[in-house]
Design a protein around this motif. Structure first.
Motif, PDB file in Angstrom:
ATOM      1  N   ARG A  33     -34.992  44.569 -17.839  1.00  0.00           N
ATOM      2  CA  ARG A  33     -34.646  43.296 -17.850  1.00  0.00           C
ATOM      3  C   ARG A  33     -35.333  42.397 -16.988  1.00  0.00           C
ATOM      4  O   ARG A  33     -35.796  41.066 -17.186  1.00  0.00           O
ATOM      5  N   ALA A  34     -35.775  42.940 -15.724  1.00  0.00           N
ATOM      6  CA  ALA A  34     -36.564  42.116 -14.896  1.00  0.00           C
ATOM      7  C   ALA A  34     -37.830  41.989 -15.384  1.00  0.00           C
ATOM      8  O   ALA A  34     -38.332  40.809 -15.180  1.00  0.00           O
ATOM      9  N   ARG A  35     -38.433  42.900 -16.004  1.00  0.00           N
ATOM     10  CA  ARG A  35     -39.903  42.643 -16.890  1.00  0.00           C
ATOM     11  C   ARG A  35     -39.687  41.480 -17.885  1.00  0.00           C
ATOM     12  O   ARG A  35     -40.532  40.600 -17.770  1.00  0.00           O
ATOM     13  N   ALA A  39     -35.996  32.928 -18.718  1.00  0.00           N
ATOM     14  CA  ALA A  39     -34.530  33.229 -18.580  1.00  0.00           C
ATOM     15  C   ALA A  39     -34.073  33.593 -20.027  1.00  0.00           C
ATOM     16  O   ALA A  39     -33.054  34.465 -19.928  1.00  0.00           O
ATOM     17  N   ALA A  40     -34.520  33.606 -21.021  1.00  0.00           N
ATOM     18  CA  ALA A  40     -34.154  33.939 -22.262  1.00  0.00           C
ATOM     19  C   ALA A  40     -34.520  35.667 -22.596  1.00  0.00           C
ATOM     20  O   ALA A  40     -33.822  36.353 -23.129  1.00  0.00           O
ATOM     21  N   GLY A  41     -35.560  35.936 -21.843  1.00  0.00           N
ATOM     22  CA  GLY A  41     -36.092  37.254 -22.249  1.00  0.00           C
ATOM     23  C   GLY A  41     -35.211  38.421 -21.972  1.00  0.00           C
ATOM     24  O   GLY A  41     -34.941  39.356 -22.742  1.00  0.00           O
ATOM     25  N   PRO A  42     -34.344  38.230 -20.701  1.00  0.00           N
ATOM     26  CA  PRO A  42     -33.215  39.633 -20.587  1.00  0.00           C
ATOM     27  C   PRO A  42     -32.254  39.844 -21.417  1.00  0.00           C
ATOM     28  O   PRO A  42     -31.656  40.480 -21.843  1.00  0.00           O
ATOM     29  N   PHE A  43     -32.050  38.715 -22.364  1.00  0.00           N
ATOM     30  CA  PHE A  43     -30.712  38.698 -23.073  1.00  0.00           C
ATOM     31  C   PHE A  43     -31.100  38.773 -24.688  1.00  0.00           C
ATOM     32  O   PHE A  43     -30.347  39.066 -25.441  1.00  0.00           O
ATOM     33  N   ASP A  44     -32.344  38.790 -25.117  1.00  0.00           N
ATOM     34  CA  ASP A  44     -32.907  38.767 -26.346  1.00  0.00           C
ATOM     35  C   ASP A  44     -32.386  40.112 -26.954  1.00  0.00           C
ATOM     36  O   ASP A  44     -32.134  40.070 -28.313  1.00  0.00           O
ATOM     37  N   ASP A  45     -32.512  41.050 -26.278  1.00  0.00           N
ATOM     38  CA  ASP A  45     -32.164  42.480 -26.879  1.00  0.00           C
ATOM     39  C   ASP A  45     -30.811  43.133 -26.748  1.00  0.00           C
ATOM     40  O   ASP A  45     -30.696  44.316 -26.984  1.00  0.00           O
ATOM     41  N   ILE A  46     -30.080  42.395 -26.174  1.00  0.00           N
ATOM     42  CA  ILE A  46     -28.697  43.099 -25.712  1.00  0.00           C
ATOM     43  C   ILE A  46     -27.949  43.604 -26.841  1.00  0.00           C
ATOM     44  O   ILE A  46     -27.425  44.608 -26.983  1.00  0.00           O
ATOM     45  N   ASP A  47     -27.519  42.313 -27.426  1.00  0.00           N
ATOM     46  CA  ASP A  47     -26.559  42.637 -28.852  1.00  0.00           C
ATOM     47  C   ASP A  47     -26.704  41.456 -29.813  1.00  0.00           C
ATOM     48  O   ASP A  47     -26.988  40.190 -29.316  1.00  0.00           O
ATOM     49  N   PRO A  48     -26.493  41.645 -31.069  1.00  0.00           N
ATOM     50  CA  PRO A  48     -26.753  40.580 -31.962  1.00  0.00           C
ATOM     51  C   PRO A  48     -25.608  39.673 -31.958  1.00  0.00           C
ATOM     52  O   PRO A  48     -25.596  38.250 -32.221  1.00  0.00           O
ATOM     53  N   GLY A  49     -24.423  39.906 -31.179  1.00  0.00           N
ATOM     54  CA  GLY A  49     -23.412  38.956 -31.006  1.00  0.00           C
ATOM     55  C   GLY A  49     -23.525  38.045 -29.893  1.00  0.00           C
ATOM     56  O   GLY A  49     -22.776  37.163 -29.247  1.00  0.00           O
ATOM     57  N   LEU A  50     -24.756  38.296 -28.963  1.00  0.00           N
ATOM     58  CA  LEU A  50     -24.871  37.537 -27.892  1.00  0.00           C
ATOM     59  C   LEU A  50     -26.025  36.400 -28.152  1.00  0.00           C
ATOM     60  O   LEU A  50     -27.068  36.764 -28.665  1.00  0.00           O
TER      61      LEU A  50
END
Length: 84
Positions: free
Chosen positions: A37-39, A46-57
């Motif tokens: 997520r740091a990478r 800012a959007a990078g770390p969250f894009d692949d966490i969960d489709p509901g996010l």
């Protein structure tokens, strides 16, 4: 960690029996996720770390917050919210 009389606390006992045997693997997974997520943050902002966490996010651009759909459309059942 121990209580005042030197005996182990319930939390310490739980840690030793349940978590400690698995901690090296848990730590490695958490560390790898943190570095990933740091990478993503460095590469995509800012959007990078969250894009692949969960489709509901869902990130709300410019709003400064995240929306989490705890019952995404892909869920097969939803708990009832009716009060009887």
């Amino acid at each position: 960690m121990a209580s005042c009389d030197g005996s182990p606390t319930p939390c310490n006992a739980y840690w030793l029996l349940v978590i400690a045997p698995h901690w090296p693997r848990m730590y490695a997974v958490l560390r790898a996720d943190f570095l990933h997520r740091a990478r993503r943050l460095a590469d995509g902002g800012a959007a990078g770390p969250f894009d692949d966490i969960d489709p509901g996010l869902e990130r709300q651009p410019g709003a400064g917050f995240l929306t989490v759909d705890v019952f995404p459309a892909s869920a097969t059942t939803r708990p009832s919210t009716e009060v009887g």
